[in-house]
Design a protein around this motif. Structure first.
Motif: not given
Lengths: 317, 541
Positions: A296-302
């Motif tokens: 989820x954190x990675x997806x937000x960054x993406x």
């Protein structure tokens, strides 16, 4: 938009992940019951035996000590052992990742390739019969319960027509491409329908917002074709709100699709999660939830990076 | 709320007719057909198999029953028969010796010669001793260590003799350790059983060998070419080449797979879904008893009126079991004793209370429970209004609860549901947080009733205490003489019927759906599962 920014964001995610893991650990230990519950209805399991099991799992220690122990081994790359299966958690999880990515990835690809054009068509021909038909389809897609749709598909394609296997990942002793395709067809349809429905609504709404703006009129005035206006001028700006939603859905792939996987006996992460929840299999639950929150954190960054790529006005300095 | 049977929560079923057909004292029935070799049987399992180690799995050992064998096994009549032992030890055949003036016992098992593990190594008494040591080990995390603590030591005078010395007299020895399965010493000695690959691919002596276990998908077992058991003509068993156990957690999907022919055998068909399978020509449905019973319990630490036997009797006269059975699709069977009919110590002459609401009303009127303005009876300022608890989410139980509420309303007793799920339900049940409780108990093939009704019983949440009953149950649970046990059991059933701490209502049936091609299948109602005798099964072509 530069490397430094990305690095800062990733470093900033570390305390977030640690905080998340503390909260998750607390929450699943707060949930009533524990791994020894499976034996509770059993008249012949003695209190001593239960205590012995609790000691063996370290469940008799204070919760902070349990957390410290778990976190310490996580840092060393040791995910611990599953209480249910006795196997390394990592092995249990990795085994389920393949089928999860196949189902989730295929579903995302199909959704993306259909939701964008459908959203654009709906907006470009607002209030036309075609738009109404799409709207009706979207609302059906969002409202139809997954398990019910799955049952109908199974009834039609497996029992009445006999074309597709009703459930499972592959035939035993087979596993060829065709066999796997036959098995994934129904679950991927069920899983994609709701996604297509919701994404196309976001794209349509975003397009409608943009299409009434002056620069679009300017573009037409310059003699651009409709196709050119829609794709080059409108879509890029219209996509911004949809990007966030799509990114979050991408992240949720790693958590699996609980209902779809259960109904189609698909051996993915979603079912592993439910089985582990039922058995209060703490080590597996923690591993899965941490993976989910990292995604989820990675997806937000993406999503942030995609924003910047789509809209040059957005700067991260 | 998914109700999952674990191994000790016995589940199984049998065709009532099949019980008479089986040869007594044998796990095998006479085959009336020409057996065919080969074929693959696909079984649908309703749960996600966790491990294939009989001692650690949280479920019934369905797959294990075809792979791993014990010294004894319960047959379709819940009677023990020899498997890896050559006979069931009894006092009469000298297999059981009483020592120290009858306070301890010693059991001598004679082991079957020429039995090989799946890897070709011989099975010996050393394996029996190792099994006890391995399961007793405090480091080993097991779902059940039943029976390990009762054993003081094991001697192995030769390769085919195991002598088990018990700390006390334990009549239920057969339902424990040496029945579940013997562990191979040569493969597991010095290993960490909690993490050993054995848990995924158990090494056994049984008719089938595990060849593939994919978690969340399936387990494949194939014919063991060196199996020790032969049929009447001296031909090697098993007949079937391969059994595939598919993991299908959703019951609707399992029904679909049965209809489409993707699955040819399933043993836990929900009552509500059995109807739709009756029209599938390739399948036959078998119904049979389970070792479980549904009951209405009174809390003796609850409302004062429930301690009045008259009130309990009136309630017993008011309940119409036929209505309950009809409400549940006609599947359960009415009972009047807590000992389910399959057990030979079930007493068919247990006194019972006829359905007679008029009599129930008269009993309450005569005892001074007068109806108030709202139709609810009152005595000494106490309204007969009770809180009933059942397991929330278990549809069959919630339906029955509604039936009970209506039937008690007819005799001026108000009942309000207070259903609880999961841990809350268990707490309520074990700590007596209810006035009335509607629930089920499930027993092994060798049940111990003092846990339910004994003054100190671990599962007695009712606060019921009856010294005379305690004494009768103590006698029943410490004798090795079947006749004495039957006599004590009869007394126990009579006391429970007369004193009514609980009203047994129905016993459940298991519904098995199987392909008509599968022959020689006899349902097994015990916790050794329906797969305890797979070597005889065959598939017609």
């Amino acid at each position: 938009m530069n490397l430094k920014y990305i690095l800062m964001r990733v470093i900033g995610a570390v305390p977030l992940i640690i905080g998340t893991s503390i909260v998750l650990f607390g929450v699943i230990h707060l949930a009533p019951g524990g791994p020894t519950d499976v034996y509770a209805d059993n008249p012949s399991v003695t209190k001593e035996a239960l205590e012995q099991i609790r000691t063996a799992y370290g469940l008799d220690r204070p919760i902070w000590a349990q957390y410290a122990l778990w976190f310490g081994s996580m840092l060393r790359g040791d995910w611990g052992y599953s209480i249910r299966t006795g196997r390394p958690v990592f092995q249990d999880v990795v085994e389920r990742l393949g089928p999860t990515f196949e189902l989730g990835g295929l579903s995302l690809a199909i959704s993306l390739s259909l939701a964008l054009p459908l959203g654009v068509i709906g907006a470009a021909r607002q209030n036309s019969p075609r738009d109404h038909a799409l709207t009706l389809l979207s609302f059906s897609g969002i409202s139809i319960p997954v398990f019910w749709l799955a049952l109908l598909l199974q009834l039609l394609f497996s029992i009445v027509l006999g074309w597709l296997p009703s459930a499972g990942y592959q035939s035993i002793g087979d596993g060829s491409f065709g066999d796997r395709l036959a098995h994934i067809a129904m679950p991927v349809t069920v899983l994609s329908l709701a996604t297509i429905a919701s994404w196309s609504r976001y794209v349509r709404a975003g397009m409608l917002d943009v299409l009434h703006q002056e620069y679009i009129r300017t573009a037409y005035a310059k003699g651009q074709t409709e196709w050119g206006v829609l794709v080059h001028h409108a879509l890029r700006n219209a996509l911004l709100p949809a990007v966030t939603i799509i990114a979050l859905d991408f992240a949720s792939v790693i958590s699996g699709a609980v209902i779809t996987e259960t109904v189609f006996a698909w051996p993915g992460i979603g079912r592993l999660f439910i089985e582990s929840m039922d058995g209060r299999d703490y080590p597996v639950l923690m591993g899965l939830m941490l993976m989910g929150s990292m995604a989820l954190i990675l997806a937000n960054l993406m999503a942030d990076l995609v924003y910047a790529a789509i809209d040059p006005r957005i700067r991260y300095d | 709320m998914n109700w999952k049977p674990s191994r000790r929560q016995v589940l199984g079923s049998g065709l009532l007719a099949a019980f008479g057909a089986a040869a007594p004292g044998s796990l095998l029935s006479k085959a009336a057909f020409a057996q065919v070799r080969g074929g693959t049987l696909t079984v649908g399992l309703p749960y996600d198999v966790d491990t294939l180690n009989v001692y650690t799995t949280g479920f019934l050992g369905d797959v294990e029953a075809a792979v791993v064998e014990g010294l004894l096994a319960p047959n379709e009549n819940a009677k023990y028969v020899p498997v890896l032992a050559t006979e069931v030890p009894t006092v009469q055949n000298g297999g059981i010796e009483l020592l120290d003036g009858g306070s301890k016992m010693r059991i001598k098992y004679k082991l079957r010669p020429n039995v090989k593990w799946h890897d070709g190594k011989p099975f010996t008494s050393a394996d029996v001793k190792f099994t006890w040591e391995a399961v007793s080990d405090p480091k080993f995390i097991a779902e059940s260590k039943d029976g390990t603590a009762d054993v003081a030591s094991i001697e192995t005078p030769d390769e085919l003799t195991a002598i088990v010395n018990y700390k006390s007299v334990s009549p239920t020895f057969a339902s424990t350790l040496f029945t579940f399965g013997i562990l191979p010493k040569h493969a597991l000695e010095g290993k960490d059983l909690n993490k050993d690959p054995y848990n995924d691919k158990p090494l056994g002596t049984g008719p089938f060998v595990v060849t593939e276990f994919r978690h969340g998908q399936h387990v494949v077992v194939e014919r063991n070419p060196n199996y020790w058991r032969k049929d009447e003509k001296g031909q090697a068993l098993p007949y079937i080449e391969r059994i595939i156990f598919k993991i299908i957690p959703d019951s609707n999907t399992l029904m679909t797979q049965l209809k489409s022919g993707e699955v040819a055998f399933a043993y836990r068909v929900p009552y509500s879904q059995a109807k739709q399978l009756e029209t599938v020509g390739s399948l036959e449905l078998l119904k049979g008893p389970l070792l479980s019973w549904q009951h209405l319990d009174f809390n003796f630490r609850g409302p004062k009126s429930l301690q009045d036997l008259t009130v309990r009797k009136a309630i017993a006269h008011a309940i119409n079991r036929d209505t309950i059975v009809r409400a549940l699709g006609g599947f359960p069977v009415s009972i009047k004793s807590v000992v389910v009919p399959i057990f030979d110590f079930h007493d068919p002459n247990t006194p019972s209370y006829d359905l007679d609401p008029a009599k129930a009303n008269k009993l309450l009127d005569d005892a001074g429970y007068a109806k108030g303005a709202d139709g609810v009876r009152v005595k000494d300022g106490e309204r007969l209004s009770y809180r009933i608890v059942c397991l929330a989410g278990l549809v069959d139980d919630e339906i029955t609860e509604q039936v009970l509420i209506a039937q008690l309303k007819a005799i001026g007793i108000e009942v309000k549901p207070d259903n609880k799920a999961g841990v809350a339900f268990r707490e309520a049940r074990y700590k007596g947080n209810y006035d009335l409780l509607y629930a089920r108990w499930i027993t092994s093939a060798d049940p111990v009733y003092s846990v339910f009704f004994g003054t100190k019983g671990a599962n007695n949440g009712q606060g019921y205490s009856n010294p005379r009953l305690d004494e009768v149950m103590r006698r029943m649970e410490s004798t090795l003489d079947p006749e004495q046990r039957r006599q004590s059991a009869k007394e126990m059933q009579a006391i429970l019927a007369a004193d009514l701490p609980t009203i047994p209502l129905t016993t459940n049936v298991g519904v098995i759906a199987k392909t008509r091609k599968l022959k020689n299948f006899i349902p097994n109602p015990t916790n050794m599962t329906n797969f305890v005798d797979t070597s005889r099964w065959y598939l017609e072509t």
